[in-house]
Design a protein around this motif. Structure first.
Motif, PDB file in Angstrom:
ATOM      1  N   THR A 166       0.972  -1.152   0.049  1.00 35.31           N
ATOM      2  CA  THR A 166      -0.057  -0.081  -0.023  1.00 35.31           C
ATOM      3  C   THR A 166       0.703   1.401   0.009  1.00 35.31           C
ATOM      4  N   LEU A 167       0.613   2.205  -0.998  1.00 31.58           N
ATOM      5  CA  LEU A 167       1.368   3.511  -1.030  1.00 31.58           C
ATOM      6  C   LEU A 167       0.744   4.646  -0.550  1.00 31.58           C
ATOM      7  N   SER A 168       1.486   5.558   0.160  1.00 28.90           N
ATOM      8  CA  SER A 168       0.629   6.544   0.688  1.00 28.90           C
ATOM      9  C   SER A 168       1.624   7.797   0.849  1.00 28.90           C
ATOM     10  N   SER A 169       1.245   9.177   0.710  1.00 32.49           N
ATOM     11  CA  SER A 169       2.004  10.151   0.643  1.00 32.49           C
ATOM     12  C   SER A 169       1.673  11.209   1.858  1.00 32.49           C
ATOM     13  N   THR A 170       2.496  12.163   2.460  1.00 27.95           N
ATOM     14  CA  THR A 170       2.127  13.280   3.246  1.00 27.95           C
ATOM     15  C   THR A 170       1.618  14.404   2.763  1.00 27.95           C
ATOM     16  N   SER A 171       1.571  14.411   1.420  1.00 28.90           N
ATOM     17  CA  SER A 171       1.300  15.696   0.480  1.00 28.90           C
ATOM     18  C   SER A 171      -0.076  16.013   0.890  1.00 28.90           C
ATOM     19  N   SER A 172      -0.489  17.382   0.945  1.00 29.04           N
ATOM     20  CA  SER A 172      -1.935  17.628   0.918  1.00 29.04           C
ATOM     21  C   SER A 172      -2.387  18.125  -0.433  1.00 29.04           C
ATOM     22  N   GLY A 173      -1.527  17.894  -1.540  1.00 26.13           N
ATOM     23  CA  GLY A 173      -2.243  18.090  -2.682  1.00 26.13           C
ATOM     24  C   GLY A 173      -2.790  16.760  -3.437  1.00 26.13           C
ATOM     25  N   THR A 174      -3.153  16.829  -4.717  1.00 20.77           N
ATOM     26  CA  THR A 174      -3.611  15.727  -5.392  1.00 20.77           C
ATOM     27  C   THR A 174      -2.740  14.615  -5.924  1.00 20.77           C
ATOM     28  N   VAL A 175      -2.650  13.557  -5.240  1.00 15.18           N
ATOM     29  CA  VAL A 175      -1.572  12.549  -5.307  1.00 15.18           C
ATOM     30  C   VAL A 175      -2.310  11.455  -6.089  1.00 15.18           C
ATOM     31  N   THR A 176      -1.361  10.938  -7.324  1.00 21.73           N
ATOM     32  CA  THR A 176      -1.543   9.733  -8.170  1.00 21.73           C
ATOM     33  C   THR A 176      -0.391   8.991  -8.065  1.00 21.73           C
ATOM     34  N   GLY A 202       6.684  20.839  -2.833  1.00 24.14           N
ATOM     35  CA  GLY A 202       7.262  20.500  -1.431  1.00 24.14           C
ATOM     36  C   GLY A 202       8.072  19.278  -1.148  1.00 24.14           C
ATOM     37  N   THR A 203       8.240  18.895  -0.193  1.00 27.19           N
ATOM     38  CA  THR A 203       9.036  17.640   0.209  1.00 27.19           C
ATOM     39  C   THR A 203       8.245  16.545   0.641  1.00 27.19           C
ATOM     40  N   PRO A 204       7.343  15.946  -0.156  1.00 25.84           N
ATOM     41  CA  PRO A 204       6.412  14.797   0.686  1.00 25.84           C
ATOM     42  C   PRO A 204       7.174  13.584   1.037  1.00 25.84           C
ATOM     43  N   THR A 205       6.894  12.821   2.032  1.00 24.60           N
ATOM     44  CA  THR A 205       7.235  11.634   2.402  1.00 24.60           C
ATOM     45  C   THR A 205       6.481  10.625   1.697  1.00 24.60           C
ATOM     46  N   ILE A 206       6.775   9.813   0.804  1.00 24.89           N
ATOM     47  CA  ILE A 206       5.991   8.664   0.383  1.00 24.89           C
ATOM     48  C   ILE A 206       6.416   7.450   1.434  1.00 24.89           C
ATOM     49  N   THR A 207       5.270   6.502   1.516  1.00 22.76           N
ATOM     50  CA  THR A 207       5.557   5.288   2.437  1.00 22.76           C
ATOM     51  C   THR A 207       4.740   4.074   1.645  1.00 22.76           C
ATOM     52  N   ALA A 208       5.730   3.072   1.568  1.00 22.03           N
ATOM     53  CA  ALA A 208       5.136   1.727   1.305  1.00 22.03           C
ATOM     54  C   ALA A 208       5.098   0.742   2.370  1.00 22.03           C
ATOM     55  N   THR A 215       2.627  -8.820   8.199  1.00 22.81           N
ATOM     56  CA  THR A 215       3.340  -7.342   8.554  1.00 22.81           C
ATOM     57  C   THR A 215       4.571  -7.526   8.413  1.00 22.81           C
ATOM     58  N   ILE A 216       5.137  -6.521   7.777  1.00 23.23           N
ATOM     59  CA  ILE A 216       6.683  -6.269   7.625  1.00 23.23           C
ATOM     60  C   ILE A 216       7.022  -4.721   7.643  1.00 23.23           C
ATOM     61  N   THR A 217       8.082  -4.600   8.102  1.00 19.75           N
ATOM     62  CA  THR A 217       8.741  -2.950   8.212  1.00 19.75           C
ATOM     63  C   THR A 217       8.444  -2.299   6.955  1.00 19.75           C
ATOM     64  N   SER A 218       7.753  -1.022   6.899  1.00 18.84           N
ATOM     65  CA  SER A 218       7.429  -0.260   5.997  1.00 18.84           C
ATOM     66  C   SER A 218       8.720   0.614   5.418  1.00 18.84           C
ATOM     67  N   ALA A 219       8.779   0.925   4.192  1.00 22.75           N
ATOM     68  CA  ALA A 219       9.802   1.782   3.782  1.00 22.75           C
ATOM     69  C   ALA A 219       9.214   3.155   3.459  1.00 22.75           C
ATOM     70  N   THR A 220      10.110   4.116   3.880  1.00 19.28           N
ATOM     71  CA  THR A 220       9.719   5.530   3.420  1.00 19.28           C
ATOM     72  C   THR A 220      10.941   6.262   2.611  1.00 19.28           C
ATOM     73  N   GLN A 221      10.482   7.276   2.024  1.00 18.82           N
ATOM     74  CA  GLN A 221      11.564   8.053   1.087  1.00 18.82           C
ATOM     75  C   GLN A 221      10.914   9.482   1.045  1.00 18.82           C
ATOM     76  N   VAL A 222      11.784  10.498   0.999  1.00 21.37           N
ATOM     77  CA  VAL A 222      11.273  11.908   0.749  1.00 21.37           C
ATOM     78  C   VAL A 222      11.737  12.095  -0.682  1.00 21.37           C
ATOM     79  N   GLU A 223      10.496  12.644  -1.242  1.00 22.38           N
ATOM     80  CA  GLU A 223      10.632  13.131  -2.583  1.00 22.38           C
ATOM     81  C   GLU A 223      10.747  14.637  -2.636  1.00 22.38           C
ATOM     82  N   THR A 224      10.948  15.165  -3.851  1.00 26.19           N
ATOM     83  CA  THR A 224      10.707  16.560  -3.971  1.00 26.19           C
ATOM     84  C   THR A 224      10.058  17.022  -5.183  1.00 26.19           C
ATOM     85  N   VAL A 225       9.121  17.779  -4.967  1.00 24.33           N
ATOM     86  CA  VAL A 225       7.972  18.402  -6.208  1.00 24.33           C
ATOM     87  C   VAL A 225       8.308  19.797  -6.103  1.00 24.33           C
ATOM     88  N   ILE A 226       8.527  20.310  -7.314  1.00 24.90           N
ATOM     89  CA  ILE A 226       8.807  21.752  -7.700  1.00 24.90           C
ATOM     90  C   ILE A 226       7.461  22.180  -8.321  1.00 24.90           C
TER      91      ILE A 226
END
Length: 356
Positions: A166-176, A202-208, A215-226
């Motif tokens: 399952t993928l998610s993002s901390t962004s408050s924008g419209t995410v696809t 901004g610099t949203p964090t996406i989570t897998a 249940t296994i440990t999740s992955a996170t990564q900070v992306e950059t949107v200009i």
């Protein structure tokens, strides 16, 4: 030469020729396939033989050196001399899943035969982003992002059952996410790929994350949107209004934005303001009516804007070349505090005792 035997009737003599034979000596591993968990070991058996295939007993452990290719290895060298069968053992364990070639030298002679030991991944315990963080423009899909399931030692796992991610993002924008979440890492594969689109700079964090089949440990990564290209103006601070002819306490701030409302921080264009709705009528906007944007923001705080005529419902319009213009919220210009008296009609002359 080496010879040894037992006295008495029926003397038995064992003899062999130094050095050990590269062709006749052997090496083997058992088991030949095991988990790369850093704990499970394989036993490496070395058999020393001379050129006549005689087993060589009593070869000191220090003369036998076992080696293994690859990384993550813990190799314990033989600790005893070869026995009556010409054999001694070493042990090998590893945290790196891969096929390793095990070789041996006996008293400096490299043995021709080698053994192959295959270390396999353990069960998946975590998800990891194996692609580097992406930088993409608002509203535009990123490059490919890869998420991988790995065992506790970071080895890619392909053997487990299908895993939902399952993928998610901390962004408050419209995410696809493309393909849409959840993704599936199928049996026989260690990874899944996707692209990320976001309308909020901004610099949203996406989570897998994954809870199925376990249940296994999740992955996170900070992306950059200009921000995307400049598209429109917006009043981010509204004019405060005030009394006629007096500089407003709250001066307007106009921001250059992309189509999604992100401030275009690279923009330095010039914004011009003028009366939009004139509630005077006849009111005149004065002060410095143009302002160059700094990092996409034109602040009129030092421009001393004011309108001379009272009225309810004035608006200010902001323009900047071909960008979509903006209109402020309505505000009022009111009468100031009384400071003097003045004749608005001068009395006329007349006859004494007669009203003017």
């Amino acid at each position: 030469n080496y010879s040894g035997g037992a006295g008495g009737s029926g003397i038995v003599v064992v003899s062999y020729q130094w050095p050990a034979s590269a062709a006749n000596s052997t090496i083997s591993a058992s088991p030949s396939s095991l988990t790369a968990d850093g704990t499970t070991t394989t036993t490496i058996t070395v058999t020393a033989k001379d050129a006549n295939t005689n087993v060589m007993s009593g070869v000191p452990a220090a003369n036998i050196v076992v080696a293994a290719t690859g990384s993550g290895n813990t190799l314990v060298q033989p600790t005893t001399a070869t026995d009556v069968n010409g054999q001694t053992t070493a042990t090998l364990k590893s945290t790196k899943a891969e096929a390793k070639t095990v070789s041996v030298t006996i008293s400096g002679t490299a043995i021709t035969q080698t053994a192959t030991v295959t270390f396999t991944p353990g069960p998946a315990t975590k998800l990891v982003f194996t692609s580097t963080a992406v930088t993409n423009t608002a509203g535009v899909a990123s490059g490919t992002i890869t998420v991988q399931r790995q065992d506790a030692n970071g080895n890619p796992n392909t053997a487990d059952a299908d895993r939902a991610v399952t993928l998610s993002s901390t962004s408050s924008g419209t995410v696809t996410f493309t393909p849409a979440s959840p993704l599936t890492i199928t049996n026989g594969s260690s990874s899944a790929t996707f692209t990320y689109t976001d309308t909020k700079a901004g610099t949203p964090t996406i989570t897998a994350a994954s809870t199925s089949p376990s249940t296994i440990t999740s992955a996170t990564q900070v992306e950059t949107v200009i921000p995307a290209a400049a598209n429109q103006l917006a009043f981010t601070t509204q004019p405060g209004g005030g009394t006629g002819g007096t500089v407003w306490t709250t001066q307007p701030v106009v921001t250059v934005q992309d189509q999604f409302g992100n401030t275009v921080t690279t923009d330095t264009s010039t914004v011009t303001v003028a009366i939009g709705t004139n509630a005077g009528p006849g009111g005149v906007l004065s002060g410095i009516l143009t302002k160059a944007a700094v990092a996409g923001v034109a602040s009129f705080g030092t421009n001393a804007l004011k309108i001379d005529m009272i009225g309810n419902g004035y608006t200010i319009a902001a323009t900047d070349g071909a960008l979509t213009s903006a209109t402020s919220s309505a505000f009022n210009i009111t009468v100031g505090t009384a400071t003097k008296l003045a004749y608005t009609t001068v009395p006329s002359t007349g006859t004494a005792g007669t009203a003017f």
